[in-house]
Enzyme design. Structure first.
Site, PDB file in Angstrom:
ATOM      1  N   SER A  34       0.874  -1.184   0.000  1.00 31.40           N
ATOM      2  CA  SER A  34       0.000   0.000   0.000  1.00 31.40           C
ATOM      3  C   SER A  34       0.909   1.231   0.000  1.00 31.40           C
ATOM      4  CB  SER A  34      -0.905  -0.016   1.231  1.00 31.40           C
ATOM      5  OG  SER A  34      -0.165  -0.394   2.369  1.00 31.40           O
ATOM      6  N   ALA A  76       6.216 -12.344   7.934  1.00 31.45           N
ATOM      7  CA  ALA A  76       6.747 -13.671   7.611  1.00 31.45           C
ATOM      8  C   ALA A  76       5.612 -14.665   7.358  1.00 31.45           C
ATOM      9  CB  ALA A  76       7.631 -14.165   8.753  1.00 31.45           C
ATOM     10  N   SER A 128      18.499  -9.150  13.746  1.00 32.25           N
ATOM     11  CA  SER A 128      18.110  -9.023  15.151  1.00 32.25           C
ATOM     12  C   SER A 128      18.424  -7.629  15.668  1.00 32.25           C
ATOM     13  CB  SER A 128      18.832 -10.048  16.023  1.00 32.25           C
ATOM     14  OG  SER A 128      18.433  -9.861  17.368  1.00 32.25           O
ATOM     15  N   LYS A 182      19.472 -17.339  13.308  1.00 28.25           N
ATOM     16  CA  LYS A 182      18.619 -16.319  13.945  1.00 28.25           C
ATOM     17  C   LYS A 182      17.609 -16.989  14.880  1.00 28.25           C
ATOM     18  CE  LYS A 182      16.130 -12.867  15.139  1.00 28.25           C
ATOM     19  NZ  LYS A 182      15.029 -12.152  14.553  1.00 28.25           N
ATOM     20  N   HIS A 185      19.405 -17.928  17.962  1.00 23.65           N
ATOM     21  CA  HIS A 185      19.614 -16.690  18.734  1.00 23.65           C
ATOM     22  C   HIS A 185      18.391 -16.435  19.611  1.00 23.65           C
ATOM     23  CE1 HIS A 185      18.697 -12.451  19.389  1.00 23.65           C
ATOM     24  NE2 HIS A 185      19.983 -12.252  19.509  1.00 23.65           N
ATOM     25  N   GLU A 189      17.917 -16.430  23.586  1.00 20.11           N
ATOM     26  CA  GLU A 189      17.308 -15.235  24.208  1.00 20.11           C
ATOM     27  C   GLU A 189      16.205 -15.661  25.202  1.00 20.11           C
ATOM     28  OE1 GLU A 189      16.008 -12.236  21.257  1.00 20.11           O
ATOM     29  OE2 GLU A 189      14.072 -12.286  22.263  1.00 20.11           O
ATOM     30  N   LYS A 260       6.194 -15.129  20.168  1.00 20.30           N
ATOM     31  CA  LYS A 260       5.833 -15.071  18.758  1.00 20.30           C
ATOM     32  C   LYS A 260       6.242 -16.335  18.017  1.00 20.30           C
ATOM     33  CE  LYS A 260       6.441 -10.986  16.660  1.00 20.30           C
ATOM     34  NZ  LYS A 260       7.141  -9.687  16.491  1.00 20.30           N
ATOM     35  N   ARG A 287       7.112 -20.133  29.609  1.00 19.61           N
ATOM     36  CA  ARG A 287       6.208 -19.106  29.068  1.00 19.61           C
ATOM     37  C   ARG A 287       4.827 -19.698  28.824  1.00 19.61           C
ATOM     38  NH1 ARG A 287       9.073 -15.007  24.747  1.00 19.61           N
ATOM     39  NH2 ARG A 287      11.069 -14.796  25.816  1.00 19.61           N
TER      40      ARG A 287
HETATM   41  P1  NDP Z   1       5.054  -6.748   9.921  1.00 24.66           P
HETATM   42  O1  NDP Z   1       5.534  -8.104  10.242  1.00 24.66           O
HETATM   43  O2  NDP Z   1       4.014  -6.141  10.758  1.00 24.66           O
HETATM   44  O3  NDP Z   1       4.564  -6.746   8.378  1.00 24.66           O
HETATM   45  C1  NDP Z   1       3.968  -5.616   7.811  1.00 24.66           C
HETATM   46  C2  NDP Z   1       4.488  -5.395   6.410  1.00 24.66           C
HETATM   47  O4  NDP Z   1       4.255  -6.541   5.583  1.00 24.66           O
HETATM   48  C3  NDP Z   1       3.790  -4.235   5.744  1.00 24.66           C
HETATM   49  O5  NDP Z   1       4.723  -3.549   4.943  1.00 24.66           O
HETATM   50  C4  NDP Z   1       2.746  -4.940   4.904  1.00 24.66           C
HETATM   51  O6  NDP Z   1       2.290  -4.189   3.811  1.00 24.66           O
HETATM   52  C5  NDP Z   1       3.524  -6.115   4.428  1.00 24.66           C
HETATM   53  N1  NDP Z   1       2.684  -7.210   3.956  1.00 24.66           N
HETATM   54  C6  NDP Z   1       1.918  -8.041   4.706  1.00 24.66           C
HETATM   55  N2  NDP Z   1       1.302  -8.926   3.913  1.00 24.66           N
HETATM   56  C7  NDP Z   1       1.684  -8.663   2.633  1.00 24.66           C
HETATM   57  C8  NDP Z   1       1.397  -9.242   1.377  1.00 24.66           C
HETATM   58  N3  NDP Z   1       0.599 -10.304   1.273  1.00 24.66           N
HETATM   59  N4  NDP Z   1       1.967  -8.706   0.285  1.00 24.66           N
HETATM   60  C9  NDP Z   1       2.799  -7.656   0.391  1.00 24.66           C
HETATM   61  N5  NDP Z   1       3.113  -7.059   1.551  1.00 24.66           N
HETATM   62  C10 NDP Z   1       2.563  -7.563   2.667  1.00 24.66           C
HETATM   63  O7  NDP Z   1       6.300  -5.732   9.823  1.00 24.66           O
HETATM   64  P2  NDP Z   1       7.610  -5.579  10.719  1.00 24.66           P
HETATM   65  O8  NDP Z   1       8.314  -4.408  10.161  1.00 24.66           O
HETATM   66  O9  NDP Z   1       7.332  -5.644  12.165  1.00 24.66           O
HETATM   67  O10 NDP Z   1       8.456  -6.899  10.369  1.00 24.66           O
HETATM   68  C11 NDP Z   1       8.857  -7.199   9.050  1.00 24.66           C
HETATM   69  C12 NDP Z   1       9.552  -8.539   9.067  1.00 24.66           C
HETATM   70  O11 NDP Z   1      10.710  -8.453   9.889  1.00 24.66           O
HETATM   71  C13 NDP Z   1       8.702  -9.668   9.640  1.00 24.66           C
HETATM   72  O12 NDP Z   1       8.966 -10.849   8.935  1.00 24.66           O
HETATM   73  C14 NDP Z   1       9.213  -9.786  11.058  1.00 24.66           C
HETATM   74  O13 NDP Z   1       9.015 -11.075  11.573  1.00 24.66           O
HETATM   75  C15 NDP Z   1      10.671  -9.465  10.874  1.00 24.66           C
HETATM   76  N6  NDP Z   1      11.363  -8.959  12.046  1.00 24.66           N
HETATM   77  C16 NDP Z   1      10.760  -8.123  12.914  1.00 24.66           C
HETATM   78  C17 NDP Z   1      11.427  -7.644  14.028  1.00 24.66           C
HETATM   79  C18 NDP Z   1      10.750  -6.689  14.931  1.00 24.66           C
HETATM   80  O14 NDP Z   1      11.343  -6.363  15.971  1.00 24.66           O
HETATM   81  N7  NDP Z   1       9.560  -6.206  14.615  1.00 24.66           N
HETATM   82  C19 NDP Z   1      12.819  -8.023  14.301  1.00 24.66           C
HETATM   83  C20 NDP Z   1      13.402  -8.842  13.286  1.00 24.66           C
HETATM   84  C21 NDP Z   1      12.684  -9.306  12.219  1.00 24.66           C
HETATM   85  P3  NDP Z   1       1.013  -3.190   3.986  1.00 24.66           P
HETATM   86  O15 NDP Z   1       1.580  -1.941   4.560  1.00 24.66           O
HETATM   87  O16 NDP Z   1       0.526  -3.007   2.583  1.00 24.66           O
HETATM   88  O17 NDP Z   1       0.038  -3.871   4.866  1.00 24.66           O
END
Ligand code: NDP
Length: 479
Positions: A34, A76, A128, A182, A185, A189, A260, A287
């Protein structure tokens, strides 16, 4: 085409990684499903560096220099597959898709194989450090081909955290190795957090200290060998007072821990690999158990241990014992994590440099600590190191901790204070150092009911005892 890297998925992680690249002088193409997030990024942070906003996947791919480097930071799971399916047809052989999300390593292996067949590099990358780490320097664990790392490595190393001038990023190994490491890790943690939580619980319930006093103790410990980010934030949390009630923050939070899922993945995978990661498993189960309110309600009326008040001197010496127990248990928990990485490396042919893993976790990530430099050094001194306890200094430290460690675990049981991770770490230690284990009896039981056979201590071969016959004759089964 002018961008050296493209980031698609601009929620907290993707946005901050994109900014990190830009602040380091790279031109960054940015895209999100989006368009609102892309616009917000440019509006708020566009001045920080060279961004190329793209509305469509086509526009995004066209903005990238070749070989194209496209970092996916989306939710993910199936979203990652959707994004790969959307972008892969637009790419050309030699281009790289980097997945920085928290993917399961088995998914990464599958995706890597499929994209390799199309001539594309797939770089499953553990990241991380959360939101702040992504912006200021995370710990980065890239898997994938050596060829892709040659191109991508310098960029990732540049945006990663640095400790003693060294980047917290290294090529882990092929296919799913980065996401595997990871995952471990995060398993470590979980164990570290649980051990710290048990130490707090014991200091409070057995030692009779207040959260504020325990915060002070953790601050002191943080200046010693336990120096780590997790101990540091623990002191902060314990010192915090709830503004509404004036009560310690830890007393107004519901005692049900969330997760998670990476701890669960670690334990599930450890069972498949045969890696005895008992402290990590206990931390994960602790947990889970904390959230089982109906079970807790059923158990609540039942008796516990005997509580006795400690004199100030006893309380002080108990605090010292808890520090020893925490440190010894931490060595075991980390050793379990490293064992699991070694096992997977052998299973999947990853040739992971175990010392390098410690090196890149010294900064940027949640378990960052001075302790990791010790693990790095131990592996540098002996690249074939089978266990941390095979290193002289760790062996000496765990030897010195013996009396305290055992007293704390025994004391916890006597008082009725749960210490599952402390106990599991000590049991693991006693299991692995035991000259004789009751596993011999288990083999007897298995042979009795299932004719599963056993090996003798005094002769070669497999044997079965005919338990149903009065004379219980022994037969050799492998001839
Ligand atoms: P989220 O896991 O909340 O994911 C949201 C993002 O994914 C948005 O940009 C969303 O787009 C996009 N998205 C979801 N579904 C789709 C789809 N079907 N097609 C295209 N885009 C999609 O975001 P985070 O930033 O928290 O995390 C990103 C990744 O990093 C995840 O895999 C997470 O597990 C990993 N991660 C997160 C950490 C953290 O501390 N948060 C640490 C390390 C890794 P839209 O805006 O259009 O909805």
């Amino acid at each position: 085409a002018s961008a050296q890297i493209g980031v698609t998925g601009l929620a907290v992680m993707g946005r901050n990684l994109a900014r990190n690249f830009a602040r380091n002088g790279y031109t960054v193409a940015v895209h999100n499903r989006s368009a609102g997030r892309t616009e917000a990024l440019i509006e708020e942070f566009g001045h920080e560096g060279a961004f190329v906003p793209a509305e469509s996947p086509q526009e995004f791919v066209a903005a990238l220099e070749r070989p194209r480097r496209l970092l996916i930071m989306v939710k993910a799971g199936s979203a990652t597959d959707q994004v790969i399916d959307e972008f892969a047809p637009l790419l050309e052989p030699g281009d790289m898709i980097i997945d920085g999300g928290n993917a399961h390593f088995a998914d990464t292996r599958r995706r890597e194989r499929a994209l390799r067949e199309r001539g594309l590099h797939f770089v499953g990358t553990g990241v991380s450090g959360g939101e702040e780490g992504a912006l200021h320097g995370p710990s980065i664990m890239p898997g994938g081909s050596a060829e892709s790392y040659a191109v991508l490595g310098p960029m990732l190393e540049r945006i990663s955290a640095h400790v003693d001038g060294e980047p917290c990023c290294t090529h882990i190994g092929t296919d799913g190795s980065g996401h595997f490491v990871k995952m471990v890790h995060n398993g470590i943690e979980y164990a570290d957090m649980q051990l710290i939580a048990e130490a707090y619980h014991l200091l409070r319930e057995v030692g009779g200290h207040s959260p504020a006093e325990i915060a002070e103790t953790f601050r002191r410990w943080n200046r010693g060998r336990l120096d780590s980010y997790l101990i540091e934030i623990t002191a902060e949390v314990l010192a915090h007072t709830d503004a509404d009630t004036g009560r310690p923050f830890v007393d107004i939070v519901q005692d049900a821990a969330g997760q998670k899922g990476t701890g669960r993945w670690t334990v599930q995978t450890a069972l498949d690999l045969g890696s005895p990661v008992t402290a990590i498993a206990q931390a994960t189960f602790a947990r889970v158990a904390s959230s089982r309110s109906e079970l807790r309600a059923a158990y609540r009326p039942l008796p516990g241990g005997t509580r006795q008040e400690l004199s100030p001197d006893e309380a002080e010496s108990f605090t010292r014992d808890v520090e020893q127990a925490l440190y010894a248990s931490k060595i075991i928990a980390y050793d379990q994590g490293w064992t699991m990485i070694r096992d997977a490396s052998a299973e999947y042919g990853w040739s992971i440099d175990l010392g390098a893993v410690a090196r890149i976790w010294r900064g940027g990530c949640i378990i960052r600590a001075a302790f990791l430099d010790r693990i790095r050094a131990a592996h540098a001194a002996d690249p074939g190191l089978v266990s941390l306890l095979a290193e002289e200094r760790f062996a000496r430290e765990i030897t010195d901790a013996q009396a305290s460690w055992r007293a704390v675990v025994a004391g916890a049981a006597r008082h009725g204070i749960p210490a599952p991770a402390f106990s599991a770490a000590l049991a693991s230690y006693d299991t692995l150092r035991g000259a004789h284990l009751p596993a011999a009896l288990i083999q007897g039981q298995r042979d009795y009911f299932g004719a599963h056979t056993y090996h003798r201590t005094d002769r070669e071969g497999s044997y079965h005892t005919r338990w149903a016959e009065p004379a219980r004759p022994e037969v050799r089964t492998d001839t």
